[in-house]
Design a protein around this motif. Structure first.
Motif, PDB file in Angstrom:
ATOM      1  N   SER A  61       0.825  -1.202   0.000  1.00 32.69           N
ATOM      2  CA  SER A  61       0.000   0.000   0.000  1.00 32.69           C
ATOM      3  C   SER A  61       0.863   1.258   0.000  1.00 32.69           C
ATOM      4  O   SER A  61       0.578   2.227  -0.713  1.00 32.69           O
ATOM      5  CB  SER A  61      -0.916  -0.030   1.214  1.00 32.69           C
ATOM      6  OG  SER A  61      -1.701   1.116   1.254  1.00 32.69           O
ATOM      7  N   GLN A  62       1.941   1.237   0.785  1.00 33.58           N
ATOM      8  CA  GLN A  62       2.870   2.365   0.821  1.00 33.58           C
ATOM      9  C   GLN A  62       3.478   2.599  -0.555  1.00 33.58           C
ATOM     10  O   GLN A  62       3.593   3.726  -1.021  1.00 33.58           O
ATOM     11  CB  GLN A  62       4.013   2.091   1.811  1.00 33.58           C
ATOM     12  CG  GLN A  62       3.676   2.293   3.256  1.00 33.58           C
ATOM     13  CD  GLN A  62       3.671   3.761   3.666  1.00 33.58           C
ATOM     14  OE1 GLN A  62       3.743   4.644   2.826  1.00 33.58           O
ATOM     15  NE2 GLN A  62       3.544   4.003   4.954  1.00 33.58           N
ATOM     16  N   ALA A  91      -4.365   0.498   6.397  1.00 30.95           N
ATOM     17  CA  ALA A  91      -5.512   0.876   7.234  1.00 30.95           C
ATOM     18  C   ALA A  91      -5.982   2.296   6.935  1.00 30.95           C
ATOM     19  O   ALA A  91      -7.125   2.646   7.220  1.00 30.95           O
ATOM     20  CB  ALA A  91      -5.141   0.745   8.707  1.00 30.95           C
ATOM     21  N   ASP A  92      -5.081   3.128   6.356  1.00 28.48           N
ATOM     22  CA  ASP A  92      -5.451   4.522   6.093  1.00 28.48           C
ATOM     23  C   ASP A  92      -6.007   4.743   4.695  1.00 28.48           C
ATOM     24  O   ASP A  92      -6.329   5.877   4.334  1.00 28.48           O
ATOM     25  CB  ASP A  92      -4.223   5.427   6.294  1.00 28.48           C
ATOM     26  CG  ASP A  92      -3.716   5.354   7.722  1.00 28.48           C
ATOM     27  OD1 ASP A  92      -4.528   5.011   8.592  1.00 28.48           O
ATOM     28  OD2 ASP A  92      -2.535   5.626   7.951  1.00 28.48           O
ATOM     29  N   GLN A  95      -9.451   0.595  -3.511  1.00 26.19           N
ATOM     30  CA  GLN A  95      -8.020   0.398  -3.280  1.00 26.19           C
ATOM     31  C   GLN A  95      -7.766  -0.702  -2.265  1.00 26.19           C
ATOM     32  O   GLN A  95      -6.931  -1.576  -2.477  1.00 26.19           O
ATOM     33  CB  GLN A  95      -7.392   1.707  -2.786  1.00 26.19           C
ATOM     34  CG  GLN A  95      -7.243   2.731  -3.890  1.00 26.19           C
ATOM     35  CD  GLN A  95      -6.652   4.035  -3.389  1.00 26.19           C
ATOM     36  OE1 GLN A  95      -6.607   4.292  -2.196  1.00 26.19           O
ATOM     37  NE2 GLN A  95      -6.205   4.859  -4.316  1.00 26.19           N
ATOM     38  N   SER A  96      -8.514  -0.681  -1.154  1.00 27.50           N
ATOM     39  CA  SER A  96      -8.247  -1.714  -0.151  1.00 27.50           C
ATOM     40  C   SER A  96      -8.666  -3.093  -0.662  1.00 27.50           C
ATOM     41  O   SER A  96      -8.025  -4.083  -0.341  1.00 27.50           O
ATOM     42  CB  SER A  96      -8.913  -1.381   1.185  1.00 27.50           C
ATOM     43  OG  SER A  96     -10.180  -0.874   1.011  1.00 27.50           O
ATOM     44  N   GLU A 130      -2.487  -7.465  16.546  1.00 29.97           N
ATOM     45  CA  GLU A 130      -3.143  -7.133  15.262  1.00 29.97           C
ATOM     46  C   GLU A 130      -4.659  -7.141  15.446  1.00 29.97           C
ATOM     47  O   GLU A 130      -5.363  -7.952  14.868  1.00 29.97           O
ATOM     48  CB  GLU A 130      -2.732  -8.144  14.191  1.00 29.97           C
ATOM     49  CG  GLU A 130      -1.255  -8.384  14.100  1.00 29.97           C
ATOM     50  CD  GLU A 130      -0.492  -7.148  13.703  1.00 29.97           C
ATOM     51  OE1 GLU A 130      -0.969  -6.426  12.808  1.00 29.97           O
ATOM     52  OE2 GLU A 130       0.555  -6.880  14.293  1.00 29.97           O
ATOM     53  N   ILE A 131      -5.132  -6.193  16.219  1.00 34.66           N
ATOM     54  CA  ILE A 131      -6.531  -6.228  16.623  1.00 34.66           C
ATOM     55  C   ILE A 131      -7.400  -5.405  15.687  1.00 34.66           C
ATOM     56  O   ILE A 131      -7.014  -4.342  15.239  1.00 34.66           O
ATOM     57  CB  ILE A 131      -6.651  -5.709  18.074  1.00 34.66           C
ATOM     58  CG1 ILE A 131      -6.166  -6.771  19.029  1.00 34.66           C
ATOM     59  CG2 ILE A 131      -8.059  -5.326  18.399  1.00 34.66           C
ATOM     60  CD1 ILE A 131      -6.160  -6.333  20.452  1.00 34.66           C
ATOM     61  N   GLN A 132      -8.561  -5.951  15.387  1.00 33.62           N
ATOM     62  CA  GLN A 132      -9.563  -5.169  14.668  1.00 33.62           C
ATOM     63  C   GLN A 132     -10.744  -4.965  15.589  1.00 33.62           C
ATOM     64  O   GLN A 132     -11.076  -5.845  16.372  1.00 33.62           O
ATOM     65  CB  GLN A 132     -10.036  -5.939  13.440  1.00 33.62           C
ATOM     66  CG  GLN A 132      -9.081  -5.884  12.284  1.00 33.62           C
ATOM     67  CD  GLN A 132      -9.519  -6.818  11.191  1.00 33.62           C
ATOM     68  OE1 GLN A 132      -9.623  -8.010  11.391  1.00 33.62           O
ATOM     69  NE2 GLN A 132      -9.802  -6.259  10.042  1.00 33.62           N
ATOM     70  N   LYS A 133     -11.389  -3.812  15.459  1.00 37.66           N
ATOM     71  CA  LYS A 133     -12.560  -3.563  16.284  1.00 37.66           C
ATOM     72  C   LYS A 133     -13.783  -4.188  15.638  1.00 37.66           C
ATOM     73  O   LYS A 133     -13.915  -4.198  14.421  1.00 37.66           O
ATOM     74  CB  LYS A 133     -12.771  -2.064  16.431  1.00 37.66           C
ATOM     75  CG  LYS A 133     -11.980  -1.481  17.569  1.00 37.66           C
ATOM     76  CD  LYS A 133     -12.779  -0.392  18.254  1.00 37.66           C
ATOM     77  CE  LYS A 133     -12.143  -0.010  19.551  1.00 37.66           C
ATOM     78  NZ  LYS A 133     -11.844   1.404  19.646  1.00 37.66           N
TER      79      LYS A 133
END
Lengths: 191, 156
Positions: free
Chosen positions: A151-152, A160-161, A167-168, B53-56
């Motif tokens: 992603s970078q 995550a951003d 894209q994700s 590596e936690i997800q909510k």
């Protein structure tokens, strides 16, 4: 002349609200709904043919009942697992012992170098849940780091951003969570 | 020098406590917003393991919980037990539990139900595997292993 209304004494208001505050503090628990999300596979179809997976494409991770790790036949420490998984999933040197590398074209990403690697996780019925989560956590960390790197490199931000779903999704397609869990074995006795 | 001479009594004026209640109310609302009142009484001890590596979990209303751990009452032994809703259950009850959870949700949301496994860290994987097999059979594929947050780069 208007009558002067006496001021209401608001000093005890604080006491009342303190009581309410204490009540809520006691009956509530701070949200701890977080964890590792996984998707289970559908139940195996007895008529389906056995999937043909080459030996080199599978990283065998075994956990025994005394919480020891065996990766590709070698006992290793949990701290080495992440790097091992990363190396396996990327195969940077095109090593013939590591999974096959292929160039795939994905929407929004273009051509990406991916591997066919699958991590096969197998645990004993006597393995502790703590150890199981540690292993899952390390493997997830490996995948997350790979996703962040890609992603970078392509979009300039962490996975995550990313703010567009397209894209994700593209990154998820390039680096899927390739963890397959085998049916557990009962070597270490009952329980 | 008469300018600096204090006139009258030198008593300190009382502190106005009127705004105190506002501050406390702000606290109160803060706690009311961030907390959830637990609906089930836990019959088993659950201390989830730690992970980084936690997800909510996103939609609270779409989460159903399965608790696994040692019973709180020591008279019930130390064998890990499964708790569904407010009572102990066996592996065989899970399919009907999933069906009941499905039935209580809207038609459009049925496919998004996440099952959160709140499992004690000392549990053996045998029970957890059995539960997972049942969930697969019941068609509840989205699961979440509940964990506590661990600071990154810390070795325990």
């Amino acid at each position: 002349m208007s009558k002067k209304t006496p001021e209401i004494n608001s000093g005890s208001m604080a006491d009342i609200s303190f009581l309410l505050l204490c009540f809520f503090l006691m009956v509530s628990n701070i949200d701890t709904d977080q964890g590792l999300t996984r998707k289970l596979p559908p139940p195996p179809d007895p008529n389906a043919p056995k999937p043909d997976v080459k030996e080199r494409n599978v990283l065998k991770v075994l956990v025994n009942k005394s919480d020891r790790l065996l990766v590709q036949g070698q006992p290793i420490d949990i701290r080495q697992l992440k790097d091992k998984a990363k190396e396996f999933l990327t195969n940077p040197q095109n090593n013939p012992d590591l999974p096959e590398v292929e160039e795939v074209t994905i929407n929004n990403l273009g051509t990406v170098r991916t591997t066919k690697g699958i991590i096969s996780l197998k645990n004993d019925r006597g393995t502790s849940y703590d150890m199981y989560i540690q292993v899952q956590n390390e493997l997830t960390a490996a995948i997350n780091e790979l996703r962040n790197e890609l992603s970078q490199q392509r979009f300039g931000v962490k996975f995550a951003d990313l703010n567009s779903d397209a894209q994700s999704e593209a990154i998820q397609k390039a680096i899927p969570i390739a963890i397959s869990e085998a049916e557990p074995e009962n070597i270490g006795g009952k329980k | 020098m008469a300018r600096f001479k204090k006139s009258g009594s030198r008593s300190v004026p009382g502190i106005n406590t009127g705004s105190m209640s506002d501050i406390v109310f702000m606290f109160l609302f803060f706690f009311m917003v961030i907390t959830t009142i637990r609906e089930v009484t836990l019959e088993v001890k659950v201390i989830p393991p730690q992970a980084t590596e936690i997800q909510k979990l996103e939609k609270k209303s779409l989460v159903s919980f399965i608790y696994i751990g040692q019973p709180r009452k020591t008279s019930l032994g130390t064998e890990s037990r499964i708790q569904l809703n407010n009572q102990f259950a066996t592996v065989a009850d899970i399919q009907s539990f999933v069906a009941a959870e499905r039935a209580s949700r809207d038609e459009s949301e049925k496919n998004f139900i996440t099952t959160s496994l709140k499992v004690d860290q000392n549990t053996r994987m045998g029970v957890v595997s059995d539960v997972k097999q049942e969930l697969r059979k019941a068609g509840a594929f989205k699961i979440n292993y509940s964990t506590r947050k661990k600071a990154k780069n810390s070795n325990i």
